[in-house]
Design an enzyme around this catalytic site. Structure first.
Site, PDB file in Angstrom:
ATOM      1  N   ARG A  54     -44.349  18.554  11.252  1.00 54.73           N
ATOM      2  CA  ARG A  54     -45.743  18.051  11.229  1.00 54.73           C
ATOM      3  C   ARG A  54     -45.980  17.162  10.021  1.00 54.73           C
ATOM      4  O   ARG A  54     -46.834  16.288  10.010  1.00 54.73           O
ATOM      5  CB  ARG A  54     -46.765  19.191  11.285  1.00 54.73           C
ATOM      6  CG  ARG A  54     -48.199  18.679  11.315  1.00 54.73           C
ATOM      7  CD  ARG A  54     -49.264  19.698  11.698  1.00 54.73           C
ATOM      8  NE  ARG A  54     -48.964  21.038  11.275  1.00 54.73           N
ATOM      9  CZ  ARG A  54     -48.970  21.450   9.999  1.00 54.73           C
ATOM     10  NH1 ARG A  54     -49.283  20.606   9.029  1.00 54.73           N
ATOM     11  NH2 ARG A  54     -48.668  22.689   9.706  1.00 54.73           N
ATOM     12  N   TYR A 111     -62.643  -0.626  22.021  1.00 58.07           N
ATOM     13  CA  TYR A 111     -62.057   0.282  23.009  1.00 58.07           C
ATOM     14  C   TYR A 111     -63.065   1.419  23.285  1.00 58.07           C
ATOM     15  O   TYR A 111     -63.678   1.950  22.356  1.00 58.07           O
ATOM     16  CB  TYR A 111     -60.751   0.818  22.436  1.00 58.07           C
ATOM     17  CG  TYR A 111     -60.022   1.753  23.353  1.00 58.07           C
ATOM     18  CD1 TYR A 111     -59.431   1.301  24.524  1.00 58.07           C
ATOM     19  CD2 TYR A 111     -59.924   3.102  23.044  1.00 58.07           C
ATOM     20  CE1 TYR A 111     -58.761   2.159  25.359  1.00 58.07           C
ATOM     21  CE2 TYR A 111     -59.249   3.972  23.886  1.00 58.07           C
ATOM     22  CZ  TYR A 111     -58.674   3.492  25.038  1.00 58.07           C
ATOM     23  OH  TYR A 111     -58.008   4.360  25.862  1.00 58.07           O
ATOM     24  N   ASP A 183     -57.967  -2.910  14.474  1.00 63.94           N
ATOM     25  CA  ASP A 183     -57.196  -2.330  15.578  1.00 63.94           C
ATOM     26  C   ASP A 183     -56.472  -3.507  16.232  1.00 63.94           C
ATOM     27  O   ASP A 183     -57.077  -4.299  16.948  1.00 63.94           O
ATOM     28  CB  ASP A 183     -58.144  -1.622  16.551  1.00 63.94           C
ATOM     29  CG  ASP A 183     -57.423  -1.027  17.752  1.00 63.94           C
ATOM     30  OD1 ASP A 183     -56.298  -1.468  18.060  1.00 63.94           O
ATOM     31  OD2 ASP A 183     -58.003  -0.132  18.400  1.00 63.94           O
ATOM     32  N   LYS A 208     -49.371   1.012  24.057  1.00 66.72           N
ATOM     33  CA  LYS A 208     -49.572  -0.194  24.864  1.00 66.72           C
ATOM     34  C   LYS A 208     -48.399  -1.155  24.719  1.00 66.72           C
ATOM     35  O   LYS A 208     -47.290  -0.817  25.078  1.00 66.72           O
ATOM     36  CB  LYS A 208     -50.901  -0.836  24.483  1.00 66.72           C
ATOM     37  CG  LYS A 208     -52.082   0.147  24.436  1.00 66.72           C
ATOM     38  CD  LYS A 208     -52.451   0.692  25.785  1.00 66.72           C
ATOM     39  CE  LYS A 208     -53.471   1.828  25.712  1.00 66.72           C
ATOM     40  NZ  LYS A 208     -54.673   1.524  24.951  1.00 66.72           N
TER      41      LYS A 208
HETATM   42  C1  LIG Z   1     -55.583   2.316  24.252  1.00 72.03           C
HETATM   43  C2  LIG Z   1     -56.278   1.860  23.036  1.00 72.03           C
HETATM   44  C3  LIG Z   1     -56.626   2.764  22.021  1.00 72.03           C
HETATM   45  C4  LIG Z   1     -56.328   4.242  22.122  1.00 72.03           C
HETATM   46  O1  LIG Z   1     -54.962   4.472  22.175  1.00 72.03           O
HETATM   47  P1  LIG Z   1     -54.315   5.793  22.867  1.00 72.03           P
HETATM   48  O2  LIG Z   1     -52.886   5.635  22.542  1.00 72.03           O
HETATM   49  O3  LIG Z   1     -54.644   5.734  24.311  1.00 72.03           O
HETATM   50  O4  LIG Z   1     -54.969   6.970  22.200  1.00 72.03           O
HETATM   51  C5  LIG Z   1     -57.263   2.276  20.904  1.00 72.03           C
HETATM   52  N1  LIG Z   1     -57.572   0.961  20.783  1.00 72.03           N
HETATM   53  C6  LIG Z   1     -57.259   0.070  21.737  1.00 72.03           C
HETATM   54  C7  LIG Z   1     -57.619  -1.370  21.548  1.00 72.03           C
HETATM   55  C8  LIG Z   1     -56.610   0.483  22.904  1.00 72.03           C
HETATM   56  O5  LIG Z   1     -56.311  -0.404  23.866  1.00 72.03           O
END
Ligand SMILES: *Cc1c(COP(=O)(O)O)cnc(C)c1O
Length: 396
Positions: A54, A111, A183, A208
């Site tokens: 962890r 998001y 982000d 992604k």
């Molecule tokens: C999918 C996404 C998230 C969240 O990510 P997870 O891996 O699904 O928790 C955050 N920001 C953006 C822009 C995303 O496309």
């Protein structure tokens, strides 16, 4: 008593004078030390070693170093760490950098889960939140409060693909002593170097485009300074936001083809956007690389030629037309994700924005016929002919 060790004792790992080419997967939860002195040395920073998964493990570190490389994170900065999901990354940022009484200002088209965290979860922790339009730096700046601790932004908004005025907002943040958190999931470091534009913290949903195969859920956080990083990493370890070794190992494998996938998907997206725009059943196409995009001027400077793999468009019609269109696209997954090797299609009305009324969606520019395409790496001619054939089949 036999001389053979008990079956419950682990076997030594076979030695080899040749080395494995592939990063080994290390699922061990714990690591043993030779002596108490050796363990002291490790905890006191005189020796490098792992203790408990962890708190960190080799597969997460290998993956983090690869993303650091792409994001331009040097040893003097706050090297990145991996979290169990993109939302865990955003949680680590907020838990690590904010306290009750602080204010968090976000873009108004973040998001969906990030917006939900801002609307519901942060206020429950005593953290104030609000959102503003990041395409208008002056309006955004006016929303900064004396207690604003951080600004959370995505460069390209979801799903209308508007491009934030990052340069204007970064300047305001630095003048007002507010941390800028980017982000970078949609844009990726291939298109946007967030630290070079003044970001203090960069987060990713590795799930992604970076991992790229829709088979792992992971996140990443890096910072401009070790102090900022340490504050967030501490919360990640304490709140248990850390990732599984196997997921990190799979994501690392995906990363080796990231640049190839990104470039190919982006080429496909530009071609598909232009093809869609010629079809009579299409009302509007939104793609940051097209001259008719509302933020086209800003895009040249921020993203250069890297307009990305995301295309949105509006199909003329209502539910009978959208049902016919999606039903005809047999080979395209109708699924609310992005960044997979294969093209996926999603519709805000039935996914991210389903909680809103049809009228509210309309006012945000997302009628029933609004679709978002995450373009994949297929042969572009096949992809375009599939979409055009499905559009041909839609009747009023
Ligand atoms: C999918 C996404 C998230 C969240 O990510 P997870 O891996 O699904 O928790 C955050 N920001 C953006 C822009 C995303 O496309």
């Amino acid at each position: 008593m036999s001389d053979t060790p008990s079956i419950v004792r682990r076997m030594p790992f076979p030695e080899s004078s040749s080395r494995a080419v592939v990063t080994p997967l290390q699922p061990s939860v714990v690591y043993s030390s030779d002596t108490p002195d050796a363990l002291d040395a490790q905890y006191e920073g005189r020796a490098q070693g792992y203790t408990y998964a962890r708190e960190g493990h080799p597969n997460a570190d290998v993956l983090a170093r690869k993303i650091d490389q792409l994001e331009g994170v040097s040893d003097q900065m706050g090297q990145g760490f991996i979290t169990g999901s993109g939302m865990a990354a955003i949680s680590a940022v907020v838990l690590g950098l904010c306290k009750a009484g602080d204010h968090v200002l976000g873009g108004d088209q973040l998001y969906g889960r990030s917006l939900r965290m801002m609307h519901e979860d942060l206020p429950a922790l005593g953290i104030e939140t609000s959102v503003a339009d990041p395409t208008d730096a002056a309006a955004f700046g006016a929303a900064i409060r004396p207690n604003t601790r951080l600004v959370l932004l995505e460069v390209v908004s979801n799903p209308t693909l508007r491009v934030a005025d990052i340069e204007g907002i970064a300047k305001l943040c630095s003048q007002r002593g507010v941390l800028l958190v980017i982000d970078n999931t949609f844009t990726t470091p291939r298109a946007f170097q967030a630290f070079a534009y003044g970001a203090d913290v960069v987060v990713h949903s590795v799930t992604k485009l970076l991992a790229g195969h829709s088979d792992v859920t992971l996140g990443y956080v890096a910072a401009k300074t070790p102090e900022l990083r340490d504050a967030m990493l501490l919360k990640s370890v304490t709140w248990g936001l850390t990732p599984s070794p196997f997921d990190c190992w799979l994501a690392e494998r995906g990363m080796y083809s990231f640049e190839l996938r990104f470039d190919r998907a982006q080429d496909n997206a530009a071609k598909l956007a232009d093809a869609l725009a010629t079809h009579p059943n299409v009302e509007k196409v939104l793609y940051p690389g097209r001259a008719d995009h509302p933020d086209h001027n800003r895009i040249q400077g921020l993203l250069g030629k890297n307009a990305g793999n995301m295309v949105s468009f509006v199909l003329r019609g209502e539910r009978p037309q959208t049902n016919a269109f999606v039903g005809a696209l047999e080979n395209i997954a109708f699924a609310p994700t992005l960044g997979d090797v294969g093209t996926t299609l999603s519709q805000p009305a039935t996914s991210s924005h389903r909680a809103l009324s049809a009228q509210a969606r309309q006012s945000l520019g997302m009628p029933e016929g609004f679709f978002r395409i995450s373009v994949g790496v297929e042969d572009s001619d096949v992809l375009i002919s599939e979409f055009l054939a499905a559009l041909d089949g839609v009747t009023a």
